[in-house]
Scaffold this active site. Structure first.
Site, PDB file in Angstrom:
ATOM      1  N   CYS A 175      12.678 -46.219  -5.838  1.00  0.00           N
ATOM      2  CA  CYS A 175      11.772 -47.651  -6.223  1.00  0.00           C
ATOM      3  C   CYS A 175      10.945 -47.111  -8.035  1.00  0.00           C
ATOM      4  O   CYS A 175       9.476 -46.829  -7.749  1.00  0.00           O
ATOM      5  CB  CYS A 175      10.486 -47.782  -5.550  1.00  0.00           C
ATOM      6  SG  CYS A 175      12.158 -48.239  -3.880  1.00  0.00           S
ATOM      7  N   GLU A 176      11.597 -46.573  -9.408  1.00  0.00           N
ATOM      8  CA  GLU A 176      10.979 -46.445 -10.576  1.00  0.00           C
ATOM      9  C   GLU A 176      11.638 -46.693 -11.418  1.00  0.00           C
ATOM     10  O   GLU A 176      13.510 -47.132 -11.374  1.00  0.00           O
ATOM     11  CB  GLU A 176      11.017 -45.422 -10.353  1.00  0.00           C
ATOM     12  CG  GLU A 176      10.259 -43.795 -10.222  1.00  0.00           C
ATOM     13  CD  GLU A 176       8.699 -44.114 -10.057  1.00  0.00           C
ATOM     14  OE1 GLU A 176       8.961 -44.075 -11.250  1.00  0.00           O
ATOM     15  OE2 GLU A 176       8.132 -43.133  -9.100  1.00  0.00           O
ATOM     16  N   GLU A 203      17.839 -14.447 -23.015  1.00  0.00           N
ATOM     17  CA  GLU A 203      17.853 -15.137 -21.974  1.00  0.00           C
ATOM     18  C   GLU A 203      18.586 -16.259 -21.737  1.00  0.00           C
ATOM     19  O   GLU A 203      17.767 -17.362 -21.732  1.00  0.00           O
ATOM     20  CB  GLU A 203      15.904 -15.166 -22.117  1.00  0.00           C
ATOM     21  CG  GLU A 203      15.823 -13.863 -21.844  1.00  0.00           C
ATOM     22  CD  GLU A 203      13.629 -14.214 -21.553  1.00  0.00           C
ATOM     23  OE1 GLU A 203      12.840 -13.617 -21.223  1.00  0.00           O
ATOM     24  OE2 GLU A 203      13.615 -15.249 -22.116  1.00  0.00           O
ATOM     25  N   PRO A 204      19.750 -16.947 -21.830  1.00  0.00           N
ATOM     26  CA  PRO A 204      20.388 -17.766 -22.218  1.00  0.00           C
ATOM     27  C   PRO A 204      20.176 -18.521 -20.651  1.00  0.00           C
ATOM     28  O   PRO A 204      20.440 -17.543 -19.756  1.00  0.00           O
ATOM     29  CB  PRO A 204      21.691 -17.816 -22.781  1.00  0.00           C
ATOM     30  CG  PRO A 204      21.591 -16.253 -21.928  1.00  0.00           C
ATOM     31  CD  PRO A 204      20.598 -15.566 -21.858  1.00  0.00           C
ATOM     32  N   GLY A 205      20.111 -20.022 -20.113  1.00  0.00           N
ATOM     33  CA  GLY A 205      20.474 -20.387 -18.920  1.00  0.00           C
ATOM     34  C   GLY A 205      21.137 -21.850 -19.635  1.00  0.00           C
ATOM     35  O   GLY A 205      22.349 -21.274 -19.043  1.00  0.00           O
ATOM     36  N   ARG A 206      21.089 -22.994 -19.997  1.00  0.00           N
ATOM     37  CA  ARG A 206      21.729 -23.873 -20.410  1.00  0.00           C
ATOM     38  C   ARG A 206      22.592 -23.378 -20.826  1.00  0.00           C
ATOM     39  O   ARG A 206      23.859 -24.204 -20.826  1.00  0.00           O
ATOM     40  CB  ARG A 206      20.842 -24.885 -21.261  1.00  0.00           C
ATOM     41  CG  ARG A 206      21.659 -26.064 -21.262  1.00  0.00           C
ATOM     42  CD  ARG A 206      21.006 -27.269 -22.502  1.00  0.00           C
ATOM     43  NE  ARG A 206      19.082 -26.966 -22.801  1.00  0.00           N
ATOM     44  CZ  ARG A 206      18.384 -28.236 -22.348  1.00  0.00           C
ATOM     45  NH1 ARG A 206      19.071 -29.063 -21.455  1.00  0.00           N
ATOM     46  NH2 ARG A 206      17.238 -28.241 -22.746  1.00  0.00           N
ATOM     47  N   TYR A 243      12.873 -36.568 -20.279  1.00  0.00           N
ATOM     48  CA  TYR A 243      13.513 -36.072 -22.172  1.00  0.00           C
ATOM     49  C   TYR A 243      14.292 -37.601 -22.452  1.00  0.00           C
ATOM     50  O   TYR A 243      14.747 -37.446 -23.635  1.00  0.00           O
ATOM     51  CB  TYR A 243      14.627 -35.285 -21.849  1.00  0.00           C
ATOM     52  CG  TYR A 243      13.542 -33.699 -20.456  1.00  0.00           C
ATOM     53  CD1 TYR A 243      12.557 -33.273 -20.807  1.00  0.00           C
ATOM     54  CD2 TYR A 243      14.720 -33.301 -20.093  1.00  0.00           C
ATOM     55  CE1 TYR A 243      12.475 -32.396 -20.571  1.00  0.00           C
ATOM     56  CE2 TYR A 243      14.275 -32.466 -19.492  1.00  0.00           C
ATOM     57  CZ  TYR A 243      13.059 -31.700 -19.724  1.00  0.00           C
ATOM     58  OH  TYR A 243      12.401 -30.719 -18.538  1.00  0.00           O
ATOM     59  N   GLY A 262      17.343 -20.848 -25.284  1.00  0.00           N
ATOM     60  CA  GLY A 262      17.518 -21.460 -26.420  1.00  0.00           C
ATOM     61  C   GLY A 262      18.811 -22.432 -26.819  1.00  0.00           C
ATOM     62  O   GLY A 262      18.666 -23.614 -27.191  1.00  0.00           O
ATOM     63  N   TYR A 303      19.153 -27.123 -15.308  1.00  0.00           N
ATOM     64  CA  TYR A 303      18.102 -27.739 -14.417  1.00  0.00           C
ATOM     65  C   TYR A 303      18.664 -29.298 -13.801  1.00  0.00           C
ATOM     66  O   TYR A 303      17.636 -30.203 -14.866  1.00  0.00           O
ATOM     67  CB  TYR A 303      17.215 -28.776 -16.179  1.00  0.00           C
ATOM     68  CG  TYR A 303      17.202 -26.966 -17.073  1.00  0.00           C
ATOM     69  CD1 TYR A 303      16.254 -26.166 -17.103  1.00  0.00           C
ATOM     70  CD2 TYR A 303      17.491 -26.702 -18.434  1.00  0.00           C
ATOM     71  CE1 TYR A 303      15.857 -25.249 -17.121  1.00  0.00           C
ATOM     72  CE2 TYR A 303      17.273 -25.402 -19.120  1.00  0.00           C
ATOM     73  CZ  TYR A 303      16.715 -24.680 -18.598  1.00  0.00           C
ATOM     74  OH  TYR A 303      16.408 -23.612 -19.009  1.00  0.00           O
TER      75      TYR A 303
HETATM   76  N1  LLP Z   1      13.582 -17.946 -21.627  1.00  0.00           N
HETATM   77  C1  LLP Z   1      12.382 -18.374 -21.019  1.00  0.00           C
HETATM   78  C2  LLP Z   1      10.981 -17.716 -21.362  1.00  0.00           C
HETATM   79  C3  LLP Z   1      12.215 -19.902 -21.311  1.00  0.00           C
HETATM   80  O1  LLP Z   1      10.726 -20.017 -21.145  1.00  0.00           O
HETATM   81  C4  LLP Z   1      13.343 -20.696 -20.725  1.00  0.00           C
HETATM   82  C5  LLP Z   1      13.735 -22.583 -20.488  1.00  0.00           C
HETATM   83  C6  LLP Z   1      14.811 -20.114 -21.568  1.00  0.00           C
HETATM   84  C7  LLP Z   1      14.735 -18.678 -21.420  1.00  0.00           C
HETATM   85  C8  LLP Z   1      15.952 -20.323 -20.860  1.00  0.00           C
HETATM   86  O2  LLP Z   1      15.659 -21.695 -22.184  1.00  0.00           O
HETATM   87  P1  LLP Z   1      17.663 -22.048 -22.105  1.00  0.00           P
HETATM   88  O3  LLP Z   1      18.473 -20.416 -22.151  1.00  0.00           O
HETATM   89  O4  LLP Z   1      18.137 -23.010 -21.302  1.00  0.00           O
HETATM   90  O5  LLP Z   1      17.539 -22.967 -23.166  1.00  0.00           O
HETATM   91  N2  LLP Z   1      13.440 -28.387 -18.080  1.00  0.00           N
HETATM   92  C9  LLP Z   1      14.252 -28.423 -19.045  1.00  0.00           C
HETATM   93  C10 LLP Z   1      14.065 -26.696 -20.045  1.00  0.00           C
HETATM   94  C11 LLP Z   1      12.992 -26.751 -19.943  1.00  0.00           C
HETATM   95  C12 LLP Z   1      13.280 -25.055 -20.740  1.00  0.00           C
HETATM   96  C13 LLP Z   1      12.520 -24.581 -19.655  1.00  0.00           C
HETATM   97  N3  LLP Z   1      12.325 -22.672 -20.938  1.00  0.00           N
HETATM   98  C14 LLP Z   1      15.881 -29.026 -19.551  1.00  0.00           C
HETATM   99  O6  LLP Z   1      16.005 -29.715 -18.889  1.00  0.00           O
HETATM  100  O7  LLP Z   1      15.907 -29.592 -21.046  1.00  0.00           O
END
Ligand code: LLP
Length: 418
Positions: A342-343, A273-276, A316, A239, A371
């Site tokens: 076409c949107e 659990e970092p992604g972004r 978003y 997050g 993402y």
């Molecule tokens: N853990 C869980 C259980 C999650 O559902 C998510 C993201 C993460 C970790 C990783 O979150 P992050 O560190 O990346 O914030 N498509 C959207 C974001 C959707 C996030 C879904 N869950 C966007 O483009 O902003």
């Protein structure tokens, strides 16, 4: 912060001019810097060193095998949400004991696959999922670890589509149900209830919401442990927000400074659990200007990438910087940067003041590493772009551009239609 910088007015990724890569692979394409990915991973790892966490990179943010491999080589685990992501995780050879599996709708097939792989945790999001997990574990003679994902009812103060920790959201279980589960663990004899999981949303720029959520869960776990329940792990989710425009998100150090003190004396193993945070600023989408179109009301820059390639602005109304491949002295004006789809929602930027590009020029949509490709589609029967990674000053195609044959792969024309 990242390795996309101008040198002599030309945009570079690490040591390579973006235009040189475009010449080789065509446009549009995603471009990633391995160095930036590793830097971000290490920043988090170092910030949390006192609790030595398991960092499970969230595969959904960018699931390309090469990206996963970079992180697995660094020692990361993986956070998955589907059988497909499990397959990807296995393909890069991550130790299954470093895989955690969340998601509200795991199917029986997916649960079986996770059980057979021997993953570290199922992050359980409902009572019925737990019953099913227990039943399948019994049938397959396994004894998986499960963590209960709690929904702490905390506002993440982020976009409503990416808020997950309020009671009206579909995710997790309330504390009362979670407590009931731990005190009725004999109903789930094939499952070892060993953890708690919390994830309240994405692109969170302020530590406040994290702190309230993690405190609630920490106090809950400490209470359970005091009553003799064996909880070993606390997964504090992902997050962490990043800079897209002028946000001032907490740094990894600031985040750790707030949460480590409340975690370190618990004796719990910590999972993140970092992604972004890891890949967001490590990738850009490179596109070419097809047309500059002026109407009475607006100036449009029409580019060769569209919402099928990158949907965040559309979905978003997310802000992404759009920068030129080469800086020029052309006059600046306000433009809508739009795709060919076409949107009306097919845009990357609206009313953006920028130097007027010439047709054929390159533009880069910045901070597109998370993402981006992972949410791409084939809408309008557009082929998905290729992906390129710069590794030690060399560029590598990590995914080929699709061709028309890929678009119809798996389709069948029934003989009855002849
Ligand atoms: N853990 C869980 C259980 C999650 O559902 C998510 C993201 C993460 C970790 C990783 O979150 P992050 O560190 O990346 O914030 N498509 C959207 C974001 C959707 C996030 C879904 N869950 C966007 O483009 O902003």
């Amino acid at each position: 912060m990242h390795d996309f910088k101008y040198k002599n007015n030309r945009l570079y990724c690490e040591g390579i001019a973006v235009a040189e890569i475009a010449k080789k692979v065509g446009t549009p394409f995603y471009l990633y810097s391995r160095k930036t990915i590793i830097d971000h991973y290490r920043k988090l790892k170092t910030a949390f060193r006192e609790v030595d966490p398991l960092i499970c990179y969230s595969v959904k943010a960018n699931s390309s095998l090469a990206i996963l491999k970079v992180l697995v080589n660094e020692g990361a685990g993986l956070d998955i949400v589907s059988g497909g992501e499990l397959y990807r995780a296995r393909r890069v050879g991550v130790d299954p004991k470093r895989i955690v599996y969340a998601g509200v709708g795991k199917t029986q097939t997916e649960i079986d696959a996770g059980l057979k792989a021997g993953i570290l945790f199922f992050n359980v999001e409902s009572l019925n999922e737990l019953y099913l997990l227990n039943q399948r574990a019994g049938a397959l003679n396994k004894r998986p670890y499960a963590a209960i994902r709690v929904n702490p009812n905390v506002s993440a103060r982020t976009h409503k589509y990416i808020t997950t920790g309020r009671h009206e959201n579909k995710f997790g279980l309330d504390f009362t149900t979670a407590r009931w589960i731990f005190f009725n663990s004999n109903k789930f004899p094939h499952v070892r209830l060993r953890g708690l999981h919390v994830h309240i949303g994405s692109q969170i720029v302020n530590s406040g919401p994290f702190l309230s959520a993690i405190k609630k869960v920490r106090n809950f776990v400490v209470g359970l442990k005091g009553l003799g329940v064996k909880v070993e792990y606390l997964n504090i989710g992902g997050g962490l927000g990043i800079i897209y425009k002028d946000e001032r998100p907490q740094t990894a150090d600031e985040y750790a400074r707030v949460v480590v003190p409340i975690l370190k004396d618990t004796g719990l193993k910590i999972i993140l659990e970092p992604g972004r945070f890891i890949v967001g600023n490590a990738g850009i989408l490179v596109t070419r200007v097809s047309y500059v179109k002026q109407t009475k009301n607006k100036n449009f820059i029409i580019v060769d990438a569209g919402m099928s390639d990158f949907i965040r602005p559309t979905l978003y109304e997310a802000y992404h910087e759009v920068l030129p491949g080469t800086k020029t002295r052309a006059r600046t004006r306000k433009f809508d940067v739009v795709g060919p789809i076409c949107e009306t929602g097919d845009f990357f930027a609206l009313n953006r003041k920028m130097a007027e590009p010439a047709e054929g020029n390159l533009l880069a949509v910045m901070s597109a590493g998370a993402y981006g490709f992972s949410m791409s589609s084939n809408y309008n029967s557009r082929v998905k772009p290729c992906e390129v990674m710069v590794v030690a000053k060399k560029s590598f195609v990590i995914r080929k551009r699709e061709g028309c044959k890929d678009l119809v792969r798996g389709e069948v024309l029934p003989t009855a239609l002849k």
